[in-house]
Each structure stands twice: as structure tokens, then as C-alpha cells.
Write a protein that holds these residues in place. Sequence first.
Motif, mmCIF file in Angstrom:
data_model
loop_
_atom_site.group_PDB
_atom_site.id
_atom_site.type_symbol
_atom_site.label_atom_id
_atom_site.label_comp_id
_atom_site.label_asym_id
_atom_site.label_seq_id
_atom_site.Cartn_x
_atom_site.Cartn_y
_atom_site.Cartn_z
ATOM 1 N N GLN A 147 0.836 -0.736 -0.562
ATOM 2 C CA GLN A 147 0.294 0.102 0.314
ATOM 3 C C GLN A 147 0.768 1.469 -0.121
ATOM 4 N N ILE A 148 1.914 0.946 0.945
ATOM 5 C CA ILE A 148 2.610 2.413 0.473
ATOM 6 C C ILE A 148 3.472 2.210 -0.238
ATOM 7 N N ALA A 149 3.985 1.027 -0.532
ATOM 8 C CA ALA A 149 5.039 1.934 -2.309
ATOM 9 C C ALA A 149 4.039 1.755 -3.670
ATOM 10 N N GLU A 150 2.502 1.393 -3.198
ATOM 11 C CA GLU A 150 1.100 2.102 -4.343
ATOM 12 C C GLU A 150 1.178 3.376 -4.385
ATOM 13 N N GLU A 151 0.920 3.835 -2.793
ATOM 14 C CA GLU A 151 1.400 5.308 -2.546
ATOM 15 C C GLU A 151 2.187 6.306 -3.039
ATOM 16 N N GLU A 152 3.131 5.270 -3.127
ATOM 17 C CA GLU A 152 4.571 5.713 -3.441
ATOM 18 C C GLU A 152 5.001 5.984 -4.911
ATOM 19 N N ALA A 153 4.023 4.669 -5.514
ATOM 20 C CA ALA A 153 4.506 4.834 -6.650
ATOM 21 C C ALA A 153 3.494 5.847 -7.642
ATOM 22 N N LYS A 154 1.802 5.870 -7.286
ATOM 23 C CA LYS A 154 1.521 7.094 -7.591
ATOM 24 C C LYS A 154 2.139 8.308 -7.221
ATOM 25 N N LEU A 155 2.461 8.926 -6.694
ATOM 26 C CA LEU A 155 3.646 9.824 -5.900
ATOM 27 C C LEU A 155 4.605 9.632 -6.880
ATOM 28 N N LEU A 156 5.196 8.906 -7.301
ATOM 29 C CA LEU A 156 6.317 8.720 -8.222
ATOM 30 C C LEU A 156 5.616 8.918 -9.435
ATOM 31 N N ALA A 157 4.988 8.416 -9.843
ATOM 32 C CA ALA A 157 4.797 8.379 -10.814
ATOM 33 C C ALA A 157 3.749 9.648 -11.205
ATOM 34 N N GLN A 158 3.257 11.023 -10.018
ATOM 35 C CA GLN A 158 2.694 12.437 -10.484
ATOM 36 C C GLN A 158 4.687 13.227 -10.631
ATOM 37 N N ASN A 159 5.220 12.953 -9.809
ATOM 38 C CA ASN A 159 6.806 13.225 -9.613
ATOM 39 C C ASN A 159 7.200 12.962 -10.531
#
Length: 536
Positions: free
Chosen positions: A392-404
Motif C-alpha cells: 500500500q505504501i509502495a502504491e502510494e509512493e508509486a502514485k507519488l513517484l508517477a506524479q513526480n
Amino acid sequence: HFGAIYFKGQTKFKGLKKKQPKTFKVKIITVDAEMEFSCEMKWKGKDLFDLVCRALGLRETWFFGLQYTIKGMCTWLKMDKKVLDQEIPKEDPISFHFLAKFYPEKVEEELLQEITQHLFFLQVKKQILDEEIYCSPEATVLLASYAVQAKYGDYDPNFHEPGFLAHDELLPKRVSILQYQLTAEMWEEKITAWYAEHRGIARDEAEMNYLKIAQDLEMYGVNYFPIQNKNHTDLLLGVDAKGIHIYSINNRFSPNKSFEWSAIRNISYSEKELTIKPLDKKAEVFKFFSSQLKVNKLILQLCIGNHDLFMRRRKVDSIEIQQMKAQAREEKARKKMENQRLAREKQLREEAERAKEELERRLFQLEDEARQANEALLRSQEAAELLAEKAQIAEEEAKLLAQNAAEAEQERQRLEITALKTKEEKRLMEQKMREAELIAVKLVKESDRRAKEAEHLKQDLHEAREAERKAKQKLVDITRLNYPHMVKYPQYSPADTRDANFDKGSMKLDLKDIDLKRLSFEIERERYQYAYGVNK
């Protein structure tokens, strides 16, 4: 009438009742047990002896006897006399020791019953431990190992742990303490090493092996008595199954002289004198002297008994002995089969126990594996939960990373565009710089050319001016030489003509001066333009 009948019946009943004989108590002490019996007053020694033998189940009675101690001297109960008529201790109960009185020449051939072997084994072992029979330390350790095998059975390292022999008396004190500087643990280790080699040997076989070793010892089966020869030299007389032996007082191992039973014709005593007559009538008759008459009687009694057994061994066995030997063979065969069966059962039991232990070990291993698997499952569940949380954290981080990443992509594109612009500007700048460099090079070349040209022009100007000066000077000089009157007389018409000519020359000179001025002006203008272009 009825009273008379009743009286007669009572009279008849009293007539049937036997009078109980008087008895006395005896205590029989074997090597490993004690028994008490009630004996009738009239019993002879043989009656008591037979009772003890029946109680023990002993048939080979000729080796044994009942021993007692009176006035510090050991003697044997006589079989043909009443017990109470003999000189026995006055005690209640009367104590007798049931012991081997005579020893066989070859234990394996003569000892037929297991009980006989066992009683001999116990007695000989006690004599060795009490140091009545000398035994070397090495042989003592071997004998002790057979004694342990007879008592404990096969050696099992899991059961017979170090120290299990701590309470067993297995070695003479002379060997275990005084003669060798070894601890009890060291002796036990030596005995156990031999004991482990006797695996599979039954108790009766271990006892027989013990006796076969013991019968070869020098002091085995020998009864020693102190005597003197005719020179009053102290000696020892030994009586055993093979004959009579004479020893030095300090040496009980090697006899000085021996008389085998087959070589003795007669033994007699008179008071304290003991006489041995050899079978060879020409041989010397030996006479010895004992301290007491009772000693001579005891010596004679042992001699008669050993001689009888010696002669008996060399005759055909009686029916009873043949039956006993046959029974002994059958018993040994039966025991051998029984031992084989027991050994097989023991082997199967051990294999079953090993299989059980292996199954238990395997079960324990499986349980341990199951426990570990369960723990691993719990850890896996915990890890799965952690991984889910991390996912879940990785998914959120992935979203954040995708945004970034999107922002970074936009920034990259912007930078790329900027870089393109910058690259174009750089290219233009580089082009301009190259053009400027080319212009600078061109200007430098042009400057050099112009400098050279100016130098040439200066030189030409200098030469022109020099020429002009020379021309003017020449003109002046010519004028002075050719027209001197023109100076003095300026009103003459020729003068006017020369003046006109002069003016014409002057005009020409003035024109030349104008051309030089123009040239100089152009040079200055070009210098200015060059200087301005460079500065720009």
C-alpha cells in the motif's frame, strides 16, 4: 453307655497323637544367602547336609561340606556322627558355612549343574577378593569383567554410565589401592573395556569362563596347613585335587615337592606326626609334624576326600553321573537354544526399540518441522501483512513517484525545449563567435595590410614631399638663375609673362598639393574607420 463309648473314643484319639521330637535350630550361611532349619536332636551330619542340598537343589553334593569354627580353627562337620555329638559352637542357632570342600580338576567337565557352577564361582571370587588366592592385576581385571557380565548382562553404554561399578567389590585391595597408583575411575574404565567385549555371553557362561581362568591360578583349590619337617623347619603343606604339596613358609606359589595321588600308597598320622608313603616301596617315606592333633585329622580328612575324587574321575562314570551328564548336556542344549531365542528376541527387541527410537526421532523431527512450518506460516502471515502494508505504501509512493515522474517529464520537456533554445542560441553564439573570429582575423589581416599600405603611403608621401621640396628648391634655383631681373624689376612685361608662367607652375604645384592633402585625408579617414570598426 454313651459315656463309655465317648471315653473309648477319646482314649483312641490320644493313642493316634504322635509325640513331637525335640529340635534345635541351625543357620546355614552360603556365599550369598542365609537359611535357617529346625533339626532333630538325633540327626547326623549327613541328615543336615542332605536337607541343605535339597533346599538348594544341589545334586553334586560330593564337592561340598558344612564348615564351622571352633577355638579359632576351621573344621568340617562329620557326616557319620550326630551333629550335637560333635565339637560344635554352643550357640542358638548353630551357624554352619555351606562351602566347597573339594575342588574339581577341570571345572568345565566336572561341574554339571548350574547351581554348582554358581556356588563355586561365588566362593572362588570371594577368595580372590580376600586375597586367599593370588591373582595378577591383569588377570584380576579380566576376571572382574566376567563377574560384571554375570551380574549385569550385556554392556549398554546408555544404561551403564561411568560410576555404575562404584558400589561393587571387584578387585582385591592390594591391586586397587596399595600396589598401583590408579584411581577407582581408572580401574572401572579398564574393567568396562573388557566387559564391553563379552556381549552375548549368558550368566552361567560368564561364571564358567571366570572359573576356567581361576583354576589355572597357583593357589586355586589348595588348603594350606603349617607343618615342620624332622629338622623342625617351618613349612606349609598344601592339599588339592591333584595331590599333596610342600611349600616354603613364605612361598605358596611354587611347591618344593609334590606327591600326586596316583603316586601315594598310604597316608597316616599318629598324634602330631603325619606320614606319607609313596607307591614305590623303595622311595623315601616322608614324615611331617603338625602343631595339633586336630590339624592332622583335618589333613587326613581332606586327603581321603581328594584321593577318592581323584580315583573316581579315572573310573567309568556311575549311572547317576551319566544321567547327570546327559541331563546337563540336554540342559545346556536347551539353554543354548533358549539363549539363542532370547538373543534373537533381544535383537528383535533392540531393533524394534531402535526402530521405535527412529520413529520417535522422526516424529519429533516432524513435530519440530511442523512447529517450524507453523512458525514460518505465522512469520509468513506477519510478513504478508507487512508486505501488504508495504505494498500500500509502495502504491502510494508509486502514485507519488508517477506524479513526480509526470512533473519530471514536464520539466524534462521544458528543459529539453530550453536546452534546444539554449543549443540554438549557443549555435548562433558560436556562429557569431566564429564570424567574429573570422572578422577579427580578417580585420587583423586587413589591419596588417592597411598598416603596410599606410607605411607604403607614408613612404610615398615622404618621397613625394621630398620630391616636392626638391622640385620647389629646384624651381627656385632655376628661377634665380634664369630670371634674376625679375626680382629686381618686377614691372617688366617678360616678368609678367614669367609670372604668368610661374603662376601656372604654382597652380600646378597647388594642384599637386591638393591631391596630397586629399590622399592624406583618405588615409586618416580609413584609419578612423578601422579604429572604429575594431572598437565596435
